[in-house]
Design an enzyme around this catalytic site. Sequence first.
Site, PDB file in Angstrom:
ATOM      1  CD  GLN A  48      -3.361   2.257   7.104  1.00  0.00           C
ATOM      2  OE1 GLN A  48      -3.827   2.233   7.731  1.00  0.00           O
ATOM      3  NE2 GLN A  48      -4.016   1.535   5.348  1.00  0.00           N
ATOM      4  NE  ARG A  91      -6.645  -0.290  -2.466  1.00  0.00           N
ATOM      5  CZ  ARG A  91      -5.931   0.717  -1.071  1.00  0.00           C
ATOM      6  NH1 ARG A  91      -4.637   1.109  -0.780  1.00  0.00           N
ATOM      7  NH2 ARG A  91      -6.554   1.451  -0.276  1.00  0.00           N
ATOM      8  NE  ARG A 104      -0.031   1.408   3.459  1.00  0.00           N
ATOM      9  CZ  ARG A 104       1.291   2.205   3.760  1.00  0.00           C
ATOM     10  NH1 ARG A 104       2.394   1.728   3.365  1.00  0.00           N
ATOM     11  NH2 ARG A 104       1.191   3.497   3.645  1.00  0.00           N
ATOM     12  N   GLY A 105       0.451   2.714   0.120  1.00  0.00           N
ATOM     13  CA  GLY A 105       1.296   3.608  -0.203  1.00  0.00           C
ATOM     14  C   GLY A 105       1.010   4.419  -2.212  1.00  0.00           C
ATOM     15  CB  ALA A 106      -0.037   6.647  -4.016  1.00  0.00           C
ATOM     16  CG  ASP A 159      -3.518   7.504  -1.235  1.00  0.00           C
ATOM     17  OD1 ASP A 159      -3.647   7.975  -0.218  1.00  0.00           O
ATOM     18  OD2 ASP A 159      -2.939   6.638  -1.656  1.00  0.00           O
ATOM     19  CG  ASN A 184      -3.293  11.067   2.572  1.00  0.00           C
ATOM     20  OD1 ASN A 184      -2.468  10.491   1.920  1.00  0.00           O
ATOM     21  ND2 ASN A 184      -2.674  11.404   3.818  1.00  0.00           N
ATOM     22  CE  LYS A 185      -5.938   4.560   4.177  1.00  0.00           C
ATOM     23  NZ  LYS A 185      -6.330   3.828   3.661  1.00  0.00           N
TER      24      LYS A 185
END
Lengths: 352, 352
Positions: B195, B89, B46-48, B236, B246-247
């Site tokens: 996370q 995603r 995960r993480g753009a 993201d 973002n998250k």
Amino acid sequence: MRTVFWDYETDEFKMIDQRRLPGVFELSTYQDHKLVAQAITDMVVRGAPAIGAAAGFGLALAANESSAVKFSELRADLETACVVLKAARPTAVNLAWALDRIMREVAEFEGSPVELRQSVLESAQRIADEDVEINKRMAEHGATLIEDGDTVIHHCNTGSLATVDWGTALGVIHTAWEQGKKFHVLVDETRPRLQGARLTAWELDQYGIPYDIISDNMAGYFLSTGAAQKCFVGSDRTAANGDVANKIGTYMLALAAHDNGIPFYPVVPTSTIDMSLADGSLIPIEERDPAEVLELQFQGEQVAPVEATARNIAFDVTPNRLVTAIVTENGIVHPPFEENLKKVVESYSLKA
Amino acid sequence: MRTVFWDYETDEFKMIDQRRLPGVFELSTYQDHKLVAQAITDMVVRGAPAIGAAAGFGLALAANESSAVKFSELRADLETACVVLKAARPTAVNLAWALDRIMREVAEFEGSPVELRQSVLESAQRIADEDVEINKRMAEHGATLIEDGDTVIHHCNTGSLATVDWGTALGVIHTAWEQGKKFHVLVDETRPRLQGARLTAWELDQYGIPYDIISDNMAGYFLSTGAAQKCFVGSDRTAANGDVANKIGTYMLALAAHDNGIPFYPVVPTSTIDMSLADGSLIPIEERDPAEVLELQFQGEQVAPVEATARNIAFDVTPNRLVTAIVTENGIVHPPFEENLKKVVESYSLKA
């Protein structure tokens, strides 16, 4: 069943152990006021009105525990017990409010120590009974704010479990539902102790009110996308100017509501309004054991690294500029709060 | 070790399985691009920036998987693989960005299918290598914003694990620490997938940077009491006007920072800026399985009632009015973002 109550058959104080819900429904029984203080600290019972009532019954236990034969000795023992009970948790003012109210009655009491013991229990019982009545009155006022089709966001647990019975913010939701209004509740899970996911969800299940649990940080999404129309929260202490101390996360929820023009309503019995504090910066904020943040498990494993450290702030202060109106048992209070809260609190004092 | 990398000895793609950290450090190995897509969906990675690089290597696997002997057939197989990988995603633009970039190179490629397979791998490797270089450049720019004695709040994980290596917002923090600055980090645990508590805490432990985990809803307390001086987050997808997806929880953090005059800095590689979207309302927001919210355990028991339902929104959009400045590899971008983001993205395109 009430969340906290005196068992007159056994002369014991009993509480639902809220740490075990929703998995286990269990009553804890107390004969010792020091154990009641510990139970308040450990959050066997939580919610400002509930711990106020629990402290009152704790004082009734202290009266029974005392072997004093003189009135003055018994009063001294009660004063000592008040110190122990007040120290259990710092933020909710109801703890001190209930004890101070009973001690004022003790100061004016005339009679024997045996009669005083009975009188303390009657005072505690009166506080508990009034709490239920006050909650129902708040709920009637607050329910007018909910409309058919609303989605409302609720933080922490403010229901029957947070009070003697019925609840504050969740009492409003419960009453609106009983009036036949159809709406949906988004339940902030309320980290770190998850009172929303554990207790509010459990209560809503019992009432048959539809809901979805969300993580606290999702509220902003629902508020900014038009998916939620109102926010209802409780309060552990509200200052004279309408600054609202409540469960951690309330301030960020209020910010998100305000940023999107969504009404934000604390539901606050006047016993929770501390007219001695000019503003919220004077409200003591409890910091609890970091273990409550760290001991979270996910898929069977502890989430955080074993050596991790944490901070665990239990409450925050929402400034009055973010508050749309405050629901009390004496009506819905609009800004300017400094002026208007004074009126509802004074009208309460006159009645009490 | 990089978070995602091609193993040239075995011709396989490998990733750290981030679902198991911090308890278990495990590499997952891939020979099938469809399994890479599934791994992105399941958040093995995960993480753009990291999922952008992973998608690139996934396309290299797809090239190897294809038995096409004609160039046009191989290209068609790659197009099909892109559809599969892009669907993994929706929110992070890096996924599409990396694949589109490789496919542009494929379109211009002249050579045999065997050479094309090699070329796709080289393109994926270049994206991965550049990501590390870009992160280091962003970190140099961003580290100028951190001062001795600061307490900075960080949301989600944006470190080595969220990228190929080094990180975006956490890369800034890491570089500032390596420069000898002394500061403290408050780590948003970042519900629902935690996370922050799992991955950021683990990384900070490795770097020796002092931190405390907080629940997301505590950030407002620290910001409003003067206990935190800056916020750093990743992104993201950032729209052309500087609205930052973002998250989930980033928007509420930004609100709390803004309400207290605290700088709020997204750290955003230009690959994450989507100039095709005028504003953040156009960014697709992923909603994930409610189980991620509900399956939380506390003291060995599931928190929520077994019949509870939940919503699980994975991202939110922070409007540009709450953003102090955006840190990119080409410098720190100040408002007006619409004008100034265009400049840094164009300077990037010229260099690419």
